[in-house]
Design a protein around this motif. Structure first.
Motif, PDB file in Angstrom:
ATOM      1  N   ALA A   1       0.829  -1.209   0.000  1.00  0.00           N
ATOM      2  CA  ALA A   1       0.000   0.000   0.000  1.00  0.00           C
ATOM      3  C   ALA A   1       0.861   1.255   0.000  1.00  0.00           C
ATOM      4  O   ALA A   1       0.543   2.247  -0.667  1.00  0.00           O
ATOM      5  N   GLY A   2       1.952   1.236   0.740  1.00  0.00           N
ATOM      6  CA  GLY A   2       2.849   2.385   0.767  1.00  0.00           C
ATOM      7  C   GLY A   2       3.555   2.583  -0.557  1.00  0.00           C
ATOM      8  O   GLY A   2       3.743   3.718  -1.013  1.00  0.00           O
ATOM      9  N   ALA A   3       3.963   1.504  -1.195  1.00  0.00           N
ATOM     10  CA  ALA A   3       4.614   1.602  -2.498  1.00  0.00           C
ATOM     11  C   ALA A   3       3.668   2.197  -3.533  1.00  0.00           C
ATOM     12  O   ALA A   3       4.088   2.973  -4.404  1.00  0.00           O
ATOM     13  N   GLU A   4       2.372   1.864  -3.429  1.00  0.00           N
ATOM     14  CA  GLU A   4       1.395   2.425  -4.361  1.00  0.00           C
ATOM     15  C   GLU A   4       1.237   3.924  -4.150  1.00  0.00           C
ATOM     16  O   GLU A   4       1.096   4.686  -5.117  1.00  0.00           O
ATOM     17  N   LEU A   5       1.282   4.377  -2.904  1.00  0.00           N
ATOM     18  CA  LEU A   5       1.232   5.811  -2.638  1.00  0.00           C
ATOM     19  C   LEU A   5       2.395   6.531  -3.320  1.00  0.00           C
ATOM     20  O   LEU A   5       2.216   7.580  -3.948  1.00  0.00           O
ATOM     21  N   VAL A   6       3.586   5.977  -3.179  1.00  0.00           N
ATOM     22  CA  VAL A   6       4.767   6.599  -3.786  1.00  0.00           C
ATOM     23  C   VAL A   6       4.640   6.588  -5.303  1.00  0.00           C
ATOM     24  O   VAL A   6       4.984   7.567  -5.984  1.00  0.00           O
ATOM     25  N   ARG A   7       4.119   5.500  -5.855  1.00  0.00           N
ATOM     26  CA  ARG A   7       3.967   5.412  -7.315  1.00  0.00           C
ATOM     27  C   ARG A   7       3.009   6.492  -7.827  1.00  0.00           C
ATOM     28  O   ARG A   7       3.259   7.114  -8.866  1.00  0.00           O
ATOM     29  N   LEU A   8       1.928   6.725  -7.105  1.00  0.00           N
ATOM     30  CA  LEU A   8       0.997   7.776  -7.508  1.00  0.00           C
ATOM     31  C   LEU A   8       1.656   9.153  -7.442  1.00  0.00           C
ATOM     32  O   LEU A   8       1.519   9.972  -8.353  1.00  0.00           O
ATOM     33  N   LEU A   9       2.384   9.410  -6.357  1.00  0.00           N
ATOM     34  CA  LEU A   9       3.039  10.706  -6.208  1.00  0.00           C
ATOM     35  C   LEU A   9       4.135  10.899  -7.254  1.00  0.00           C
ATOM     36  O   LEU A   9       4.389  12.020  -7.705  1.00  0.00           O
ATOM     37  N   ALA A  10       4.791   9.818  -7.629  1.00  0.00           N
ATOM     38  CA  ALA A  10       5.870   9.895  -8.620  1.00  0.00           C
ATOM     39  C   ALA A  10       5.346   9.983 -10.047  1.00  0.00           C
ATOM     40  O   ALA A  10       6.132  10.009 -10.996  1.00  0.00           O
ATOM     41  N   GLY A  11       4.033  10.082 -10.201  1.00  0.00           N
ATOM     42  CA  GLY A  11       3.458  10.185 -11.540  1.00  0.00           C
ATOM     43  C   GLY A  11       3.957  11.380 -12.329  1.00  0.00           C
ATOM     44  O   GLY A  11       3.888  11.394 -13.559  1.00  0.00           O
ATOM     45  N   TRP A  12       4.475  12.407 -11.622  1.00  0.00           N
ATOM     46  CA  TRP A  12       5.035  13.574 -12.314  1.00  0.00           C
ATOM     47  C   TRP A  12       6.080  13.157 -13.333  1.00  0.00           C
ATOM     48  O   TRP A  12       6.172  13.744 -14.426  1.00  0.00           O
TER      49      TRP A  12
ATOM     50  N   VAL B   1      -4.386   9.204  -2.711  1.00  0.00           N
ATOM     51  CA  VAL B   1      -3.516   9.637  -1.615  1.00  0.00           C
ATOM     52  C   VAL B   1      -4.280  10.691  -0.820  1.00  0.00           C
ATOM     53  O   VAL B   1      -4.215  11.881  -1.121  1.00  0.00           O
ATOM     54  N   SER B   2      -5.013  10.253   0.188  1.00  0.00           N
ATOM     55  CA  SER B   2      -5.885  11.181   0.912  1.00  0.00           C
ATOM     56  C   SER B   2      -5.100  12.327   1.541  1.00  0.00           C
ATOM     57  O   SER B   2      -5.590  13.459   1.616  1.00  0.00           O
ATOM     58  N   GLN B   3      -3.877  12.048   1.973  1.00  0.00           N
ATOM     59  CA  GLN B   3      -3.054  13.089   2.612  1.00  0.00           C
ATOM     60  C   GLN B   3      -2.681  14.187   1.624  1.00  0.00           C
ATOM     61  O   GLN B   3      -2.295  15.290   2.042  1.00  0.00           O
TER      62      GLN B   3
END
Length: 299
Positions: A81-92, A171-173
Motif C-alpha cells: 500500500a505504501g509503495a502504491e502511494l509513492v507510485r501515484l506521487l511519482a506520476g510527475w 492519496v488522501s493526505q
C-alpha cells in the motif's frame, strides 16, 4: 500498525538526510557560475547523475532523476500500500516522459527521459506509440484516461490533470495539494496563456468570466490555491503559496504519532521540495550568478 509500515517509516525519515536543505540550495544560488554550482552539488546528495560540464537542462534533469531514484528506494522500503502511494506521487515523472514523447512525435527536439522502473504506470505502452492518435488511444486505455483529443496541448493538459485526479483519489493526505495544483494549472492555461483546458472533476464545471469568477466557483478543496488572486500576474505567488502549504503539511505528517502512510507521503513531498529548490537555484546561477536575494524570494 504492521511491522512493514514501521520499518518503512523509519527508513523514510532516514532518507530525508539525502537533501541539500534550504541552506545547501542557497549555497548553490550564491555560486558565480553553473560549473561552480555543479562542483558543489557533485559531492552532495545529488551526485548520482550529475557531472561537471553538463548543460543547465542536463543538470536540472540530473537533480530530478536523483529525486526519482530516492522515490524508487522509498517505495522499495514500503508495504504494498505504501509503495502504491509513492507510485501515484511519482506520476510527475511519467507525465514528464509523456510530454517529451509528444515533442518527439511532433518533430521537436527532446530531452532525456526518466527511468521509472517499478514506479511506471503505463509508460512502456505509451512509449511504444508512433503517433499522437496512438498515444491518445494508449492513454485512454490506461489509468491516465482519455485526454479528449489527439493534439499536443490537450494531451499535455490531460495527463497533468489526470495525475492530479489520480493523486486526489489515491492519496488522501495529498488530496488538497492535487486539487489546488489542478486549479493552478487550469488558471495558468486559461488566463495567462489564453489556451483552453480540459474539464477536471476536481474543479467542477467550467464557469464563464475571468480569473476571479473561476476562483470563486472552485470547490473548497481547490479554492485555497487561488485565494486573493485577482490577476493572472499573481499566479506565480499562488504557486509559491502552494509549495509552502505542501511543505507545512509534509512536516505535520512527519510529526504525527506512529507509522503509516503519513510519514511516507510527507517524506516524498519534502524530497520533491528540495529538488525544486535546487533546480531553482541552478536556474538563477546559470543566468547571472550570485542572485541570492531572488532565490530567497522564491524559497
Amino acid at each position: 500498525m504492521s511491522a512493514a509500515w514501521t520499518a518503512g517509516g523509519v527508513r523514510a525519515r532516514a532518507l530525508l538526510r539525502r537533501r541539500a536543505g534550504a541552506v545547501g540550495a542557497r549555497e548553490v544560488a550564491s555560486c558565480a557560475s553553473l560549473a561552480e554550482a555543479q562542483q558543489l552539488l557533485s559531492t552532495g546528495p545529488y551526485q548520482r547523475h550529475l557531472r561537471v560540464g553538463q548543460s543547465l537542462e542536463q543538470t536540472e534533469h540530473a537533480v530530478a532523476a536523483t529525486l526519482l531514484w530516492h522515490l524508487r528506494v522509498l517505495a522499495g522500503w514500503q508495504p504494498r500500500a505504501g509503495a502504491e502511494l509513492v507510485r501515484l506521487l511519482a506520476g510527475w515523472f511519467e507525465v514528464a516522459n509523456v510530454l517529451e514523447h509528444v515533442r518527439s512525435l511532433t518533430g521537436e527536439s527532446t530531452g532525456e527521459l526518466y527511468r521509472l522502473g517499478t514506479l511506471a504506470t503505463a509508460w512502456p505502452r505509451l512509449a511504444a506509440t508512433t503517433s499522437l492518435a496512438e498515444l491518445r488511444d494508449a492513454l485512454a486505455a490506461s489509468p491516465w484516461g482519455d485526454p479528449g483529443a489527439a493534439d499536443p496541448w490537450r494531451i499535455a493538459c490531460g495527463v497533468q490533470l489526470g495525475w492530479a485526479a489520480r493523486v486526489a483519489g489515491g492519496v488522501s493526505q495529498a488530496s488538497a495539494w492535487a486539487a489546488g495544483a489542478a486549479a493552478l494549472l487550469v488558471a495558468r492555461a486559461r488566463f495567462l496563456l489564453g489556451r483552453p483546458a480540459p474539464e477536471s472533476a476536481l474543479l467542477g464545471p467550467e464557469v464563464p468570466g475571468g480569473l476571479a469568477a473561476f476562483a470563486g466557483a472552485l470547490p473548497g478543496e481547490a479554492a485555497w490555491a487561488l485565494v486573493d488572486v485577482q490577476e493572472p500576474a499573481d499566479l506565480w505567488r499562488a504557486e509559491e503559496r502552494w509549495w509552502t502549504r505542501v511543505e507545512n503539511d509534509a512536516h505535520t505528517l512527519l510529526r504525527g504519532p506512529g507509522f503509516g502512510p503519513g510519514p511516507v507521503v510527507g517524506c516524498a513531498a519534502l524530497l520533491a521540495l528540495d529538488a525544486r529548490r535546487v533546480r531553482a537555484a541552478l536556474e538563477l546561477t546559470a543566468h547571472g550568478g550570485r542572485r541570492v536575494e531572488v532565490f530567497d524570494a522564491l524559497a
